[in-house]
Write a protein that holds these residues in place. Structure first.
Motif, short mmCIF file in Angstrom:
data_model
loop_
_atom_site.label_atom_id
_atom_site.label_comp_id
_atom_site.label_asym_id
_atom_site.label_seq_id
_atom_site.Cartn_x
_atom_site.Cartn_y
_atom_site.Cartn_z
N LEU A 175 -29.20 22.67 41.43
CA LEU A 175 -28.50 22.99 42.71
C LEU A 175 -27.89 21.80 43.33
O LEU A 175 -26.91 21.89 43.86
CB LEU A 175 -29.68 23.40 43.79
N VAL A 176 -28.52 20.59 43.00
CA VAL A 176 -27.92 19.20 43.38
C VAL A 176 -26.79 18.89 42.37
O VAL A 176 -25.89 17.89 42.79
CB VAL A 176 -29.00 18.18 43.48
N GLY A 177 -26.58 19.31 41.23
CA GLY A 177 -25.66 19.21 40.18
C GLY A 177 -26.02 17.77 39.47
O GLY A 177 -25.10 16.99 39.19
N GLN A 178 -27.23 17.50 39.35
CA GLN A 178 -27.72 16.20 38.65
C GLN A 178 -28.29 16.43 37.52
O GLN A 178 -28.64 17.93 36.98
CB GLN A 178 -28.64 15.75 39.59
N PRO A 179 -28.42 15.71 36.55
CA PRO A 179 -29.25 15.77 35.31
C PRO A 179 -30.59 16.20 35.45
O PRO A 179 -31.20 16.12 36.60
CB PRO A 179 -29.03 14.34 34.54
N VAL A 180 -31.29 16.75 34.58
CA VAL A 180 -32.64 17.53 34.83
C VAL A 180 -33.65 16.00 34.93
O VAL A 180 -34.58 16.50 35.74
CB VAL A 180 -33.14 18.05 33.70
N ASP A 181 -33.38 14.92 34.62
CA ASP A 181 -34.25 13.94 34.84
C ASP A 181 -34.10 13.23 35.83
O ASP A 181 -34.60 12.19 36.17
CB ASP A 181 -34.08 12.92 33.40
N PHE A 182 -33.53 13.70 36.83
CA PHE A 182 -33.25 12.93 38.25
C PHE A 182 -34.63 13.22 39.12
O PHE A 182 -35.37 14.13 38.71
CB PHE A 182 -31.91 13.66 38.85
#
Length: 121
Positions: free
Chosen positions: A73-80
């Protein structure tokens, strides 16, 4: 003689996880298609967990998102990670189709929305 299938074992484990997280955190699993569509920006996903804890104002009723869902939802990589969530994340095991049962954290939608607004500038 009773035959226990892998599906039976998985279903039992999911039920145990749901019971544990209800007893310890008042988090409820949303079965099947009973959830809501959660959308931020151009991404959307299906609600699977909801907070029923009383944070001082009655039952919360806010959707809870796994770290993977929050990243989507935030549009970040999974490791954020959410740096400063207002509500304490809840550690839980979820079933991943590729890796089996994995530990993750559940975040309140309001914390994910706040992170989304920060990412938008």
């Amino acid at each position: 003689m009773t035959t226990i299938t892998l599906n039976d074992l998985i279903r039992t484990r999911l039920d145990e996880i749901a019971e544990d997280v209800w007893e310890s955190h008042r988090v409820m699993r949303i079965p099947g298609e009973d959830g809501r569509v959660i959308q931020l920006g151009s991404a959307a996903l299906w609600e699977r967990w909801v907070c029923e804890a009383d944070h001082g104002f009655g039952p919360c009723h806010e959707p809870l998102l796994t770290l993977d869902q929050a990243a989507t939802l935030v549009g970040q990589p999974v490791d954020f990670s959410l740096v400063t969530p207002t509500m304490t994340p809840i550690e839980i095991e979820v079933l991943d189709g590729s890796y089996g049962f994995q530990l993750t954290e559940l975040y309140h939608l309001s914390d994910v929305s706040q992170e989304f607004r920060k990412a938008q500038g």
